[in-house]
Design a protein around this motif. Structure first.
Motif, PDB file in Angstrom:
ATOM      1  N   GLY A   1       0.679  -1.257   0.082  1.00  0.00           N
ATOM      2  CA  GLY A   1       0.101  -0.249   0.012  1.00  0.00           C
ATOM      3  C   GLY A   1       0.857   1.203   0.098  1.00  0.00           C
ATOM      4  N   ARG A   2       2.172   1.146   0.087  1.00  0.00           N
ATOM      5  CA  ARG A   2       3.011   2.438   0.003  1.00  0.00           C
ATOM      6  C   ARG A   2       3.078   2.741  -1.415  1.00  0.00           C
ATOM      7  NH1 ARG A   2       6.347   4.650   3.630  1.00  0.00           N
ATOM      8  NH2 ARG A   2       6.108   3.899   5.870  1.00  0.00           N
ATOM      9  N   THR A   3       3.718   3.790  -1.631  1.00  0.00           N
ATOM     10  CA  THR A   3       3.878   4.465  -2.867  1.00  0.00           C
ATOM     11  C   THR A   3       5.286   3.789  -3.121  1.00  0.00           C
ATOM     12  OG1 THR A   3       4.949   6.525  -2.460  1.00  0.00           O
ATOM     13  CG2 THR A   3       2.564   6.332  -2.799  1.00  0.00           C
ATOM     14  N   MET A   4       5.776   3.204  -4.413  1.00  0.00           N
ATOM     15  CA  MET A   4       7.079   2.922  -4.704  1.00  0.00           C
ATOM     16  C   MET A   4       8.010   4.044  -4.722  1.00  0.00           C
ATOM     17  SD  MET A   4       6.822  -0.489  -4.802  1.00  0.00           S
ATOM     18  CE  MET A   4       8.697  -0.579  -4.998  1.00  0.00           C
ATOM     19  N   ALA A   5       7.761   5.067  -4.733  1.00  0.00           N
ATOM     20  CA  ALA A   5       8.286   6.214  -4.988  1.00  0.00           C
ATOM     21  C   ALA A   5       9.062   6.608  -3.555  1.00  0.00           C
ATOM     22  CB  ALA A   5       7.675   7.604  -5.363  1.00  0.00           C
ATOM     23  N   SER A   6       8.050   6.434  -2.404  1.00  0.00           N
ATOM     24  CA  SER A   6       8.435   6.638  -0.961  1.00  0.00           C
ATOM     25  C   SER A   6       9.361   5.146  -0.457  1.00  0.00           C
ATOM     26  CB  SER A   6       7.336   6.617  -0.186  1.00  0.00           C
ATOM     27  OG  SER A   6       6.808   5.450  -0.098  1.00  0.00           O
ATOM     28  N   ILE A   7       9.434   4.171  -1.189  1.00  0.00           N
ATOM     29  CA  ILE A   7      10.313   3.188  -0.819  1.00  0.00           C
ATOM     30  C   ILE A   7      11.521   3.345  -1.549  1.00  0.00           C
ATOM     31  CG2 ILE A   7      10.672   0.631  -1.094  1.00  0.00           C
ATOM     32  CD1 ILE A   7       7.460   0.214  -0.802  1.00  0.00           C
ATOM     33  N   ILE A   8      11.618   3.881  -2.704  1.00  0.00           N
ATOM     34  CA  ILE A   8      12.755   3.987  -3.427  1.00  0.00           C
ATOM     35  C   ILE A   8      13.450   5.150  -2.674  1.00  0.00           C
ATOM     36  CG2 ILE A   8      14.148   4.909  -5.600  1.00  0.00           C
ATOM     37  CD1 ILE A   8      11.649   3.188  -6.920  1.00  0.00           C
ATOM     38  N   ALA A   9      12.807   6.171  -2.161  1.00  0.00           N
ATOM     39  CA  ALA A   9      13.407   7.410  -1.574  1.00  0.00           C
ATOM     40  C   ALA A   9      14.157   6.923  -0.374  1.00  0.00           C
ATOM     41  CB  ALA A   9      12.371   8.107  -1.349  1.00  0.00           C
ATOM     42  N   THR A  10      13.696   5.758   0.150  1.00  0.00           N
ATOM     43  CA  THR A  10      14.316   5.183   1.581  1.00  0.00           C
ATOM     44  C   THR A  10      15.439   4.064   1.213  1.00  0.00           C
ATOM     45  OG1 THR A  10      12.227   5.609   2.846  1.00  0.00           O
ATOM     46  CG2 THR A  10      13.935   3.941   3.685  1.00  0.00           C
ATOM     47  N   LEU A  11      14.941   3.152   0.138  1.00  0.00           N
ATOM     48  CA  LEU A  11      16.054   2.081  -0.140  1.00  0.00           C
ATOM     49  C   LEU A  11      17.145   2.641  -1.064  1.00  0.00           C
ATOM     50  CD1 LEU A  11      13.554  -1.085   0.171  1.00  0.00           C
ATOM     51  CD2 LEU A  11      14.759   0.189   1.922  1.00  0.00           C
ATOM     52  N   GLY A  12      16.578   3.637  -1.953  1.00  0.00           N
ATOM     53  CA  GLY A  12      17.657   3.815  -2.888  1.00  0.00           C
ATOM     54  C   GLY A  12      17.268   2.880  -4.114  1.00  0.00           C
ATOM     55  N   GLU A  13      17.800   3.183  -5.293  1.00  0.00           N
ATOM     56  CA  GLU A  13      17.404   2.693  -6.779  1.00  0.00           C
ATOM     57  C   GLU A  13      17.468   1.150  -6.599  1.00  0.00           C
ATOM     58  OE1 GLU A  13      15.826   3.679  -9.438  1.00  0.00           O
ATOM     59  OE2 GLU A  13      15.671   5.575  -8.424  1.00  0.00           O
ATOM     60  N   PRO A  14      16.405   0.148  -6.795  1.00  0.00           N
ATOM     61  CA  PRO A  14      16.721  -1.147  -6.921  1.00  0.00           C
ATOM     62  C   PRO A  14      17.921  -1.758  -7.847  1.00  0.00           C
ATOM     63  CG  PRO A  14      14.769  -0.698  -8.491  1.00  0.00           C
ATOM     64  CD  PRO A  14      15.263   0.643  -7.760  1.00  0.00           C
ATOM     65  N   ASP A  15      18.462  -2.784  -7.397  1.00  0.00           N
ATOM     66  CA  ASP A  15      19.510  -3.413  -8.126  1.00  0.00           C
ATOM     67  C   ASP A  15      19.093  -4.251  -9.371  1.00  0.00           C
ATOM     68  OD1 ASP A  15      21.566  -2.586  -6.045  1.00  0.00           O
ATOM     69  OD2 ASP A  15      20.593  -4.454  -4.818  1.00  0.00           O
TER      70      ASP A  15
END
Length: 101
Positions: free
Chosen positions: A25-39
């Motif tokens: 349910g979180r936006t992927m943009a908010s997840i990427i902002a925390t984790l960085g770009e996916p590998d």
């Protein structure tokens, strides 16, 4: 003249994921902002994606819907062989992205 030095506290990938709490349910943009770009990103014809983040001791793959929202955890693996935590929005999408060698 002032020089500001900011010491970066580098959290592990697992600690950053844990800090996010519920992922579904979180936006992927908010997840990427925390984790960085996916590998790695695997794209499917229906515009869903499996997004993978890896570190030497931890791996997590998230299902990203066409709407830009996280559909849940596809795979989570720790070098400690601990079972995944409950309540993380885990779901199976009908295929295995990782195999143990």
């Amino acid at each position: 003249m002032f020089v500001v030095v900011r010491a970066a506290t580098r959290q592990s990938l697992k600690a950053r994921v844990d800090g996010l709490g519920e992922l579904r349910g979180r936006t992927m943009a908010s997840i990427i902002a925390t984790l960085g770009e996916p590998d790695e990103i695997t794209r499917y014809s229906d515009d869903t994606r499996i997004m993978l983040w890896t570190s030497p001791k931890y791996q997590i793959a998230l299902l990203a819907g066409a709407n830009g929202m996280c559909g849940g955890v596809h795979m989570e693996r720790s070098s400690k062989k601990a079972p995944p935590r409950q309540g993380r929005g885990q779901m199976s999408v009908g295929f295995t992205a990782w195999t143990d060698v």
